[in-house]
Design a protein around this motif. Sequence first.
Motif, mmCIF file in Angstrom:
data_model
loop_
_atom_site.group_PDB
_atom_site.id
_atom_site.type_symbol
_atom_site.label_atom_id
_atom_site.label_comp_id
_atom_site.label_asym_id
_atom_site.label_seq_id
_atom_site.Cartn_x
_atom_site.Cartn_y
_atom_site.Cartn_z
ATOM 1 N N VAL A 91 0.835 -1.191 0.000
ATOM 2 C CA VAL A 91 0.000 0.000 0.000
ATOM 3 C C VAL A 91 0.883 1.259 0.000
ATOM 4 O O VAL A 91 0.497 2.308 -0.483
ATOM 5 C CB VAL A 91 -0.945 -0.022 1.212
ATOM 6 N N PHE A 92 2.128 1.117 0.514
ATOM 7 C CA PHE A 92 3.020 2.277 0.587
ATOM 8 C C PHE A 92 3.395 2.761 -0.800
ATOM 9 O O PHE A 92 3.462 3.962 -1.061
ATOM 10 C CB PHE A 92 4.279 1.930 1.395
ATOM 11 N N ALA A 93 3.646 1.804 -1.703
ATOM 12 C CA ALA A 93 3.983 2.161 -3.076
ATOM 13 C C ALA A 93 2.802 2.893 -3.712
ATOM 14 O O ALA A 93 2.963 3.938 -4.349
ATOM 15 C CB ALA A 93 4.340 0.901 -3.866
ATOM 16 N N GLU A 94 1.605 2.355 -3.519
ATOM 17 C CA GLU A 94 0.408 2.962 -4.104
ATOM 18 C C GLU A 94 0.207 4.387 -3.568
ATOM 19 O O GLU A 94 -0.027 5.327 -4.329
ATOM 20 C CB GLU A 94 -0.812 2.100 -3.773
ATOM 21 N N MET A 95 0.328 4.545 -2.262
ATOM 22 C CA MET A 95 0.047 5.845 -1.659
ATOM 23 C C MET A 95 1.162 6.857 -1.946
ATOM 24 O O MET A 95 0.900 8.039 -2.116
ATOM 25 C CB MET A 95 -0.180 5.702 -0.155
ATOM 26 N N SER A 96 2.407 6.376 -2.011
ATOM 27 C CA SER A 96 3.504 7.297 -2.327
ATOM 28 C C SER A 96 3.382 7.800 -3.756
ATOM 29 O O SER A 96 3.646 8.980 -4.036
ATOM 30 C CB SER A 96 4.858 6.620 -2.103
ATOM 31 N N ALA A 97 2.957 6.925 -4.676
ATOM 32 C CA ALA A 97 2.739 7.341 -6.060
ATOM 33 C C ALA A 97 1.615 8.381 -6.125
ATOM 34 O O ALA A 97 1.702 9.379 -6.847
ATOM 35 C CB ALA A 97 2.386 6.126 -6.933
ATOM 36 N N LEU A 98 0.591 8.151 -5.338
ATOM 37 C CA LEU A 98 -0.538 9.084 -5.277
ATOM 38 C C LEU A 98 -0.079 10.442 -4.733
ATOM 39 O O LEU A 98 -0.484 11.497 -5.233
ATOM 40 C CB LEU A 98 -1.608 8.472 -4.364
ATOM 41 N N ALA A 99 0.795 10.411 -3.741
ATOM 42 C CA ALA A 99 1.322 11.654 -3.154
ATOM 43 C C ALA A 99 2.068 12.454 -4.214
ATOM 44 O O ALA A 99 1.891 13.665 -4.353
ATOM 45 C CB ALA A 99 2.238 11.335 -1.976
ATOM 46 N N ARG B 77 1.821 12.230 -7.525
ATOM 47 C CA ARG B 77 0.954 12.650 -8.629
ATOM 48 C C ARG B 77 0.118 13.871 -8.241
ATOM 49 O O ARG B 77 -0.150 14.736 -9.060
ATOM 50 C CB ARG B 77 0.042 11.482 -9.030
ATOM 51 N N THR B 78 -0.298 13.937 -6.973
ATOM 52 C CA THR B 78 -1.205 15.013 -6.556
ATOM 53 C C THR B 78 -0.467 16.123 -5.812
ATOM 54 O O THR B 78 -1.085 17.085 -5.365
ATOM 55 C CB THR B 78 -2.297 14.449 -5.617
ATOM 56 N N GLY B 79 0.849 16.012 -5.663
ATOM 57 C CA GLY B 79 1.600 17.012 -4.910
ATOM 58 C C GLY B 79 1.184 17.084 -3.452
ATOM 59 O O GLY B 79 1.228 18.147 -2.829
ATOM 60 N N SER B 80 0.796 15.940 -2.902
ATOM 61 C CA SER B 80 0.314 15.921 -1.518
ATOM 62 C C SER B 80 1.454 15.811 -0.515
ATOM 63 O O SER B 80 2.564 15.399 -0.857
ATOM 64 C CB SER B 80 -0.627 14.734 -1.314
ATOM 65 N N ILE B 81 1.169 16.183 0.718
ATOM 66 C CA ILE B 81 2.103 15.954 1.827
ATOM 67 C C ILE B 81 1.985 14.487 2.209
ATOM 68 O O ILE B 81 0.890 13.995 2.496
ATOM 69 C CB ILE B 81 1.743 16.850 3.019
ATOM 70 N N ASN B 82 3.118 13.800 2.185
ATOM 71 C CA ASN B 82 3.079 12.354 2.413
ATOM 72 C C ASN B 82 3.300 12.015 3.886
ATOM 73 O O ASN B 82 4.427 11.985 4.369
ATOM 74 C CB ASN B 82 4.136 11.668 1.533
ATOM 75 N N LEU B 83 2.217 11.760 4.595
ATOM 76 C CA LEU B 83 2.323 11.292 5.985
ATOM 77 C C LEU B 83 2.031 9.791 6.031
ATOM 78 O O LEU B 83 1.597 9.249 7.037
ATOM 79 C CB LEU B 83 1.357 12.063 6.894
#
Length: 393
Positions: A20-28, A30-36
């Motif tokens: 899930v970390f790979a999926e969420m880090s990619a999402l971060a 792509r969306t310029g999100s803060i990755n917590l």
Amino acid sequence: MTSSPRPLLNRRLAEFGTTVFAEMSALALRTGSINLGQGFPDTDGPEEVREAAVRALRDGRGNQYPPGPGVPELRTAVAAHQRRRYNLSFDPDTEVLVTAGATEAIAAALLALVEPGDEVVALEPYYDSYAACVALAGGRRVPVTLRPRDGRFRLDLDELRDAVTDRTRLLLINTPHNPTGTVLTREELAAIAELAVERDLLVITDEVYEHLVYDDAEHVPLATFPGMRERTVTISSAGKTFSFTGWKVGWITAAPELVTAVRSAKQYLTYVSAGPFQYAVAEALALPDSYFDGFRSDLQRKRDLLGDGLRAAGFEVYQPQGTYFITTDITPLGEKDAYAFCRALPERCGVVAIPNSVFYDAPDVGRNQVRFAFCKKDGTLSEAVDRLRRLAS
Ligand SMILES: *Cc1c(COP(=O)(O)O)cnc(C)c1O
């Protein structure tokens, strides 16, 4: 021929797709999100430790294969640390083994000690490598679920006792616990120890957050309880304690027969790793108490910064007593599904978090739990808190 081709991934690993970390880090990204989501600090550890690594590298220490058990300087420093902090004595030559991070220590210990068909009782939610490594070893994982009660995730001692059968080979414990942030109490640890002795079980205990405990919580190593010194493999690592997660310097401390067994597996995984960094970590472990105290109070402050913000945004916060993480309940926000919530969160407010449901066997347990990491710069945490406030309006 109509038969479908054999899947590439073998059946031991089939259930563990990409994390899930790979999926969420990619999402971060792509969306310029803060990755917590993923738990790594965004600031490096002490400058003098970084310089120690540079010196080792320049002086030609560790640039070639270091000794299989780890460089003597580091094994001695690990033993001295265990004595100084916990009054536990280990022989650096026969009772300490350096590994490629705690991750390799976990893998090597399970591969060495578990026979196919053995049951491994582990606290759930799990750190993600536990389930995969038990599977690689051919073992069967048996979860004992930590459940929130009075604001803290607790171990049900009856459930733990019931989980142990004649096929149980070992208990896999983690305290301070990722992802819940709970620190097992003396009473809980004493009960685990009594059970291990009574049923003659081995214990692997992952204590990588040993220095990250807050308020008046106390980390007590399982190996200090009666009858545990000889049956426990204690795992720790420099990654979390010194904020150098990329160095991958970990270690185990255990009785000589256990170290020998784990080393048998370890020597065919990486053989050795991180030569120059081993010398630097030896120096890091000898830092004065002021380093460890300062690091802990800094992280406690960050915990409070993020925790207050999450409460203000409407989450229920389970106050962590240790680790890098806060587990929350999203029910008060009118949300039911952590996975869906985490997939939508980057678009909604530019923050990435991890759904705890992925750390459980039963898909429904933890369905409403979301984990946030607070090992980030104050500015990053403040910005995340500002963004999360949108959820409240
Ligand atoms: C981060 C972490 C590890 C992995 O440690 P490394 O030294 O980076 O391999 C192991 N266990 C837990 C609970 C962790 O949070």
